[in-house]
Write a protein that holds these residues in place. Sequence first.
Motif, PDB file in Angstrom:
ATOM      1  N   GLU A  84       7.612  13.503  -4.990  1.00  0.00           N
ATOM      2  CA  GLU A  84       8.270  12.251  -4.619  1.00  0.00           C
ATOM      3  C   GLU A  84       7.465  11.502  -3.568  1.00  0.00           C
ATOM      4  OE1 GLU A  84      12.446  12.767  -3.672  1.00  0.00           O
ATOM      5  OE2 GLU A  84      12.612  13.977  -5.507  1.00  0.00           O
ATOM      6  N   VAL A  85       6.783  12.270  -2.732  1.00  0.00           N
ATOM      7  CA  VAL A  85       5.876  11.653  -1.757  1.00  0.00           C
ATOM      8  C   VAL A  85       4.469  12.153  -2.059  1.00  0.00           C
ATOM      9  CG1 VAL A  85       5.254  11.490   0.690  1.00  0.00           C
ATOM     10  CG2 VAL A  85       7.673  11.516   0.010  1.00  0.00           C
ATOM     11  N   SER A  98       4.621   6.819   4.539  1.00  0.00           N
ATOM     12  CA  SER A  98       4.839   7.780   3.453  1.00  0.00           C
ATOM     13  C   SER A  98       4.484   7.093   2.154  1.00  0.00           C
ATOM     14  CB  SER A  98       6.305   8.218   3.394  1.00  0.00           C
ATOM     15  OG  SER A  98       6.566   9.125   4.440  1.00  0.00           O
ATOM     16  N   TYR A 100       5.256   6.950  -1.159  1.00  0.00           N
ATOM     17  CA  TYR A 100       6.217   7.391  -2.174  1.00  0.00           C
ATOM     18  C   TYR A 100       5.610   7.216  -3.553  1.00  0.00           C
ATOM     19  CZ  TYR A 100       9.515   7.089   1.661  1.00  0.00           C
ATOM     20  OH  TYR A 100      10.151   7.265   2.851  1.00  0.00           O
ATOM     21  N   ASP A 102       7.321   6.535  -6.123  1.00  0.00           N
ATOM     22  CA  ASP A 102       8.023   5.376  -6.688  1.00  0.00           C
ATOM     23  C   ASP A 102       7.353   4.113  -6.130  1.00  0.00           C
ATOM     24  OD1 ASP A 102       9.770   3.145  -6.782  1.00  0.00           O
ATOM     25  OD2 ASP A 102      11.480   4.490  -7.118  1.00  0.00           O
ATOM     26  N   LYS A 105       9.268   1.597  -4.016  1.00  0.00           N
ATOM     27  CA  LYS A 105       9.601   2.162  -2.712  1.00  0.00           C
ATOM     28  C   LYS A 105       8.345   2.154  -1.819  1.00  0.00           C
ATOM     29  CE  LYS A 105      12.345   6.029  -1.076  1.00  0.00           C
ATOM     30  NZ  LYS A 105      12.718   7.413  -1.301  1.00  0.00           N
ATOM     31  N   PHE A 106       7.217   2.497  -2.421  1.00  0.00           N
ATOM     32  CA  PHE A 106       5.963   2.530  -1.663  1.00  0.00           C
ATOM     33  C   PHE A 106       5.574   1.135  -1.170  1.00  0.00           C
ATOM     34  CE2 PHE A 106       1.163   2.342  -1.869  1.00  0.00           C
ATOM     35  CZ  PHE A 106       0.945   2.990  -0.658  1.00  0.00           C
ATOM     36  N   GLU A 109       7.731   0.051   1.618  1.00  0.00           N
ATOM     37  CA  GLU A 109       7.386   0.780   2.843  1.00  0.00           C
ATOM     38  C   GLU A 109       6.141   0.161   3.494  1.00  0.00           C
ATOM     39  OE1 GLU A 109       8.787   3.373   4.379  1.00  0.00           O
ATOM     40  OE2 GLU A 109       7.171   4.326   5.536  1.00  0.00           O
TER      41      GLU A 109
END
Length: 488
Positions: A84-85, A98, A100, A102, A105-106, A109
Amino acid sequence: GKKVIIIGAGIAGLAASIRLSIKGFQVDVFEANSYPGGKLTEIIMDGYRFDAGPSLFTLPEQIDELFALAGLKTEDFFRYKRLEVNCNYFWEDGARLSAYSDLDKFTKEVAYQFGEQPENIKKALDKSAYIYKYLAPLFMHRSLHKWSTWLNKKAMASYFRIGKFGLFHTMNQANQRQFKHPKLAQLFNRYATYNGSNPYQTPATLNIIPHLEFNKGAYFPTEGMHSITSSLYTLAKQLGVNFHFNKAVDKILVKDKVAIGIQAGGKSYDGNYILNNMDMVTAYKTLLNEEKQPTRLLKQPKSSSALIFYWGVKKVFPELDLHNILFSKDYAKEFKAIFKDKDIDDDPTVYINITSVQKANDAPEGAMNWFTMINVPNDQGQDWEYLKAKARKAIIRKINATLHTDIEPLIEVEQILDPIGIATKTSSANGALYGNSSNNRYAAFLRHPNYSSKIKNLYFCGGSVHPGGGIPLCLLSAKIVADMIPKP
Ligand code: FAD
């Protein structure tokens, strides 16, 4: 039946033994060590287990393919899961990120941490996917040294796009242009190290690498990286491959320009085909020293090496994941030290791989198994005792400053692997991790082909020959070779 002798049970040798055995050959593997896997092995000490070499696993379908060829289900032998990470990144100034797996999500972030537009990242990864789409079939999946590779539709499609593959500028130039935030350029520059290259020299074509991690995914074998080796070894044995451990090959026997066998431990063994998985440079200098040498190839600069501290750390750091990077402040300076000065910078980028995050029994309760690694030059006769002491201090300073800890008293067990150790364990020339370096736009053409053009029935696989180092390319070399050797 017809016989193939494989020299070396590295990952490519193992994969080739499986393929050739399925193809109908009797396969004998001669391995100098007492164990299979070469660089892909493990270390066990005082309640800790470490994956000794590779730590990043991509393209699991390559392993699936080997089991499928044998008519078996991977999951009966080998299991893996997507991360996931992908990696946790840390900078000494307090910045953290982090990565990610996804993508949304990355990018969110990154936008939040660095103010970088999600579009910039998506564009970079699309470019990466584009290079992969057009270059992988040409440069990775086939022999570069057969006309058929160059004269087909797919190849033509690539020629028309040559301007878009980043051959004419460096990876760093491309990433500086692509990203506003220097930390993001640094993050993407790091992918050059995945095959031991220098982002300030290597062509932007190597931006193909993040495609594997971000678009195709990073995985973890649930029993650790070493289970790649152990499961392929089990499969090979089940298929009837004969392994001879502690049997270093001394010579490849050649008669009238045809490879006819090998010599090991004073005995001769004959084979219809000889497949060398040992480092190509060392093989020419030792096993083929009476044959004509490919002088130009042997002299090519090698990729970087690594210095690894396997540390049992008696504390759990919740901010650390499976893959962690503590970045240097001045990346250009760090690479100048490695590739130009053949030295180690005072502020190195530290990679910490902790499998106990994913596989709890790799460390005792309340502890972690730290595979702590920095990139270092390959062995050019430096004073490694001095460099190791200097690096250890620099690494500890870096960890303490970045993670706000005092790491030294927490280290309860330690083992060290340096370029000389890597060379001794696997006979890789100069202890380089990935064979010849890719710091040059012609590098793909400066690798040894998967066969000998001078000696009939002699073939090559593994990280020192085409298409290159790293598990995915080593596995492809096994496929290319197994397809090339005619069916018995
Ligand atoms: P090798 O592993 O080089 O094995 C060759 C084998 O041949 C050895 O077992 C050796 O003992 C044997 N041999 C040599 N001489 C003889 C002889 N005369 N007779 C018989 N046998 C002989 N790759 C990744 O994809 N991801 C990573 O994260 C990654 N990280 C790495 C970190 C480290 C510290 C190291 C060392 C490597 C890393 N790599 C990584 C690179 C990867 O490990 C290699 O590219 C790959 O494992 C090489 O496989 P190979 O088939 O070429 O054989």
